[in-house]
Design a protein around this motif. Structure first.
Motif, PDB file in Angstrom:
ATOM      1  N   PRO A  69      88.793  14.039  28.244  1.00 18.30           N
ATOM      2  CA  PRO A  69      87.669  14.936  27.965  1.00 18.30           C
ATOM      3  C   PRO A  69      86.937  15.423  29.222  1.00 18.30           C
ATOM      4  O   PRO A  69      86.435  16.536  29.261  1.00 18.30           O
ATOM      5  CB  PRO A  69      86.726  14.082  27.097  1.00 18.30           C
ATOM      6  CG  PRO A  69      87.154  12.676  27.304  1.00 18.30           C
ATOM      7  CD  PRO A  69      88.594  12.710  27.662  1.00 18.30           C
ATOM      8  N   PHE A  70      86.920  14.602  30.267  1.00 15.11           N
ATOM      9  CA  PHE A  70      86.225  14.975  31.493  1.00 15.11           C
ATOM     10  C   PHE A  70      86.890  16.194  32.141  1.00 15.11           C
ATOM     11  O   PHE A  70      86.242  17.176  32.502  1.00 15.11           O
ATOM     12  CB  PHE A  70      86.229  13.766  32.448  1.00 15.11           C
ATOM     13  CG  PHE A  70      85.385  13.942  33.665  1.00 15.11           C
ATOM     14  CD1 PHE A  70      83.990  13.908  33.569  1.00 15.11           C
ATOM     15  CD2 PHE A  70      85.959  14.123  34.905  1.00 15.11           C
ATOM     16  CE1 PHE A  70      83.205  14.070  34.700  1.00 15.11           C
ATOM     17  CE2 PHE A  70      85.182  14.277  36.049  1.00 15.11           C
ATOM     18  CZ  PHE A  70      83.791  14.248  35.936  1.00 15.11           C
ATOM     19  N   VAL A  71      88.235  16.111  32.230  1.00 11.64           N
ATOM     20  CA  VAL A  71      88.994  17.232  32.793  1.00 11.64           C
ATOM     21  C   VAL A  71      88.881  18.452  31.888  1.00 11.64           C
ATOM     22  O   VAL A  71      88.760  19.590  32.350  1.00 11.64           O
ATOM     23  CB  VAL A  71      90.480  16.832  32.997  1.00 11.64           C
ATOM     24  CG1 VAL A  71      91.324  18.048  33.317  1.00 11.64           C
ATOM     25  CG2 VAL A  71      90.596  15.792  34.106  1.00 11.64           C
ATOM     26  N   LYS A  72      88.886  18.201  30.569  1.00 12.45           N
ATOM     27  CA  LYS A  72      88.772  19.313  29.610  1.00 12.45           C
ATOM     28  C   LYS A  72      87.460  20.059  29.812  1.00 12.45           C
ATOM     29  O   LYS A  72      87.405  21.287  29.740  1.00 12.45           O
ATOM     30  CB  LYS A  72      88.840  18.765  28.180  1.00 12.45           C
ATOM     31  CG  LYS A  72      90.049  19.256  27.407  1.00 12.45           C
ATOM     32  CD  LYS A  72      89.986  18.795  25.981  1.00 12.45           C
ATOM     33  CE  LYS A  72      91.324  18.960  25.306  1.00 12.45           C
ATOM     34  NZ  LYS A  72      91.422  18.194  24.088  1.00 12.45           N
ATOM     35  N   LEU A  73      86.387  19.311  30.046  1.00  4.43           N
ATOM     36  CA  LEU A  73      85.087  19.919  30.294  1.00  4.43           C
ATOM     37  C   LEU A  73      85.139  20.744  31.585  1.00  4.43           C
ATOM     38  O   LEU A  73      84.676  21.889  31.628  1.00  4.43           O
ATOM     39  CB  LEU A  73      84.014  18.819  30.401  1.00  4.43           C
ATOM     40  CG  LEU A  73      82.585  19.304  30.663  1.00  4.43           C
ATOM     41  CD1 LEU A  73      82.094  20.187  29.525  1.00  4.43           C
ATOM     42  CD2 LEU A  73      81.640  18.111  30.850  1.00  4.43           C
ATOM     43  N   GLY A  74      85.731  20.161  32.625  1.00  7.97           N
ATOM     44  CA  GLY A  74      85.922  20.887  33.890  1.00  7.97           C
ATOM     45  C   GLY A  74      86.708  22.170  33.658  1.00  7.97           C
ATOM     46  O   GLY A  74      86.380  23.227  34.198  1.00  7.97           O
ATOM     47  N   ALA A  75      87.732  22.082  32.821  1.00 10.51           N
ATOM     48  CA  ALA A  75      88.565  23.251  32.522  1.00 10.51           C
ATOM     49  C   ALA A  75      87.731  24.354  31.875  1.00 10.51           C
ATOM     50  O   ALA A  75      87.897  25.538  32.178  1.00 10.51           O
ATOM     51  CB  ALA A  75      89.718  22.839  31.610  1.00 10.51           C
TER      52      ALA A  75
END
Lengths: 334, 334
Positions: A256-262
Motif C-alpha cells: 500500500p505504501f508504494v501504491k500511495l506513492g504511485a
C-alpha cells in the motif's frame, strides 16, 4: 473538395471509433469530404443525423487480419478496403485510409492504386517519438519490402524528407541512414552504396545513425532497408510496452505504501506516457503510390483515427503526391 | 587449472573496476587463474598483497575505441588486448576477456585465436533480459557480420542453443528466428532459407519471432543476421535508456509532491531497473572461435566485470568450445 476514402470496417474498434473520429474531424475540416465503406446500416446508425460531407458506400465483405493479403484483395472484391481503394483508383476519392490488414493495405496501394512512375518500390513510413522534442521522426521503410536496394533507400529518403518539410513543418529535415556503425564504410553493400547515393543527393544527409540513437532526435528522417526497419519499429513498440508493463506491475504489487506513492506520481507519469502515445503522430503512410495510402494500428481508438484523418488532410492540402510525381518523372527523363 | 587472460586496460573504468572484480571473483573460483595484461606497476598497486592465482604481464600500448580495429591489432603489437590474445593462441591462457574496442576484440578472435574448423563465421552473442523470468535470452549475431548467409544463422543457432543449455542451464532451449512476420515464408531469401535449415536441424526450432516479441521470453535463443541483430540490440538499449531517462525526468521535475511520491516508490523501481540491469547477464561471447572470447560494455563497472568472469569460468568448466570443435568437425566429415 478533398475526399478521403475510409475503410470503416478495419481494426478492433471498427466501426464505432472510426465514425466518432470522422464526426470529430469533420467539424474542423470544412473543405473535406469523407466516404465511408462498410456495413451501411450500422454506419448510418452511428452517424445519426450528422451526415453532411459524408457519403456511405455499402460493402458486403471484410478482409481479416489473418487473410493472406494478395489473395484477399483478389477474392474479396466487395470488401470495404478493396472498394475504397477502387474509389481512389477511379478518382472518386483522393486518399485511402484503413486500420485493417497491413499486407492487404499495401497490396491495395501497389496493385490497385499503383506505383508512381519512377518509384521502383513504395515504402511504409510511420512518425515516431523522440526524446526531447514533440517533433518525432519519420522512418522509412518499416516493412513494405523484405529486400531493399540502395536506390530504394534514396527514393524513400527523398519522399520522406519532402513529407517532413511540408506535412510536419520541419525546415531542411536532417536525413540519417540506419546502419551498424557511424563510419561511412559501415554496413553491407546495400548500406554502403545507399550512403554514397544519399551523400550525392539533394537531401540534407547527416550520415549513419545506429539503433541506439533513433529516439534521440538526431535525425528527422531515417532511411532503412525494410527488413531492419520492420524489426526495429516492432522492437521500439515491444521494448516500450515491456518497460511500461513492468513499471505498472512494480507499482501495484509492492504494498500500500508504494501504491500511495504511485498515486502521487500518476500525473507526472501521464506526461511520460503521452510522449510515447503514438496517437498524435497519426498513421504510417505508404509513400510511392499514386495517392496517400495511410494505415493506423488495428488497436487504434477514436483519438488515433482522428489525428490520422487530420494528417491525411494535410497531405492532400500540401499536394505531396503531385510533387512526388513531378520529381520522379523529371528524374526519369534525365 | 583454468586460465583467463584479461585485458586490464580496456573500458572507461580500467584498470580499477577490472582489478576489483578479479579480486572478488577469485575468492569464489579456487580452480581459476587470472593473467592481467597492461600497466604492470599500476595493476600491482591496485592488487596490493593479494596476488595468489594472479599473474601480471606488462604491456606498453592500449587499443583505443576510436582505433580502426584490424589496423590497430596489427600495429599495436604490444597492446594489452593483442598480447592477451597471443597468450590464448599460444595455449598459455584458455579464454580472452576485454572491455575494449569491440571491433578489435572481434579481430583478435578471428585473426589471432582463429575460427573453429567448420564454422564459416563467428557471431557475437549477448544474453538479454526478458519480461517474466530471470533467465533472459541469447541473441546471435549482434554485429560481428554485416552480411549473413543462411548457413551462418544455422551454425550460430546450434552454438547458442548448446551454450544456453550448458552455461545457463536451460533444458532443450527454444530457438527462434528474428523475422518480419510469423509465417514460414516471411523475410528475404536469407531468412526463408535459414527457416528451412533450422526446421531440418536438431535444435528446438519454434519458428519466427518478430521484433516486438523479443523481450517477451518466447524463445531462449534468437538467431538473426548480424545487421538486423546489431540494430535491434542497440535499439533495445536506446529505447530502454530513453524511457528510463524520461521517467526520472518526469519524477524530478514535477514539484515536491511528485518528488515525495517518487521517494515512496523508489524501492519498487529498483526492482524494475535491476531487471534491465544487464550486469548480471555477463558479457557478449564471440562464438565460433577456438577459445571463449568475451566482451562487456566499455562502461561496465566492477559488478558487470565480476559476473562476466564467472560466466567465462562456467564456459571453460563446461568445455563449450571443445564441444563446438567436435560438433563441427563431425559435420565437415559428413
Amino acid at each position: 473538395m478533398r475526399t478521403i476514402a475510409i475503410d470503416a470496417m478495419g481494426g478492433e474498434n471498427a466501426p464505432e471509433a472510426i465514425i466518432q473520429a470522422v464526426l470529430r474531424a469533420k467539424k474542423e475540416l470544412s473543405k473535406t469530404k469523407f466516404i465511408l465503406f462498410g456495413d451501411q446500416k450500422r454506419i448510418k446508425e452511428l452517424l445519426g443525423s450528422d451526415s453532411s460531407h459524408i457519403e456511405v458506400v455499402n460493402t458486403s465483405e471484410i478482409i481479416l487480419d489473418e487473410d493472406e493479403p494478395v489473395k484477399a484483395i483478389r477474392s474479396k472484391k466487395d470488401s470495404s478496403l478493396v472498394v475504397a481503394a477502387q474509389y481512389v483508383k477511379q478518382g472518386k476519392a483522393d486518399a485511402l485510409f484503413s486500420l485493417g490488414n497491413t499486407g492487404a493495405i499495401l497490396a491495395c496501394g501497389i496493385f490497385i492504386i499503383g506505383r508512381i512512375k519512377g518509384v521502383a518500390r513504395p515504402g511504409f513510413m510511420p512518425t515516431l517519438p523522440v526524446k526531447n522534442s514533440d517533433d518525432g521522426f519519420n522512418m522509412i521503410d518499416v516493412g513494405a519490402n523484405a529486400k531493399s536496394k540502395p536506390e530504394y533507400l534514396l527514393a524513400w529518403a527523398k519522399m520522406a524528407s519532402y513529407y517532413a518539410e511540408k506535412v510536419r513543418g520541419i525546415k531542411n529535415p536532417r536525413v540519417g541512414l540506419l546502419n551498424n556503425g557511424s563510419e561511412s564504410d559501415k554496413g553491407d553493400d546495400v548500406h554502403q552504396k545507399a550512403y554514397q547515393l544519399l551523400l550525392e543527393s539533394k537531401v540534407n544527409f547527416i550520415g549513419n545513425i545506429e539503433g541506439n540513437e533513433l529516439l534521440d532526435g538526431k535525425a528527422d528522417v531515417i532511411a532503412t532497408d525494410g527488413f531492419t526497419g520492420n524489426a526495429v519499429l516492432k522492437n521500439i513498440e515491444g521494448t516500450s510496452s515491456v518497460l511500461i508493463h513492468l513499471l505498472k506491475e512494480s507499482l501495484l504489487n509492492n504494498g500500500p505504501f508504494v501504491k500511495l506513492g504511485a498515486l502521487m506520481i500518476k500525473k507526472a507519469l501521464k506526461g511520460l506516457v503521452s510522449k510515447f502515445d503514438v496517437d498524435k503522430y497519426g498513421g504510417a503512410v505508404l509513400l510511392g503510390v499514386n495517392a496517400p495510402v495511410v494505415k493506423t494500428h488495428g488497436r487504434s481508438g477514436q483519438r488515433a483515427v482522428y489525428f490520422t484523418i487530420k494528417q491525411i488532410d494535410k497531405i492532400l492540402q500540401e499536394k505531396i503526391i503531385d510533387n512526388f510525381k513531378a520529381e520522379f518523372a523529371v528524374e526519369n527523363k534525365e
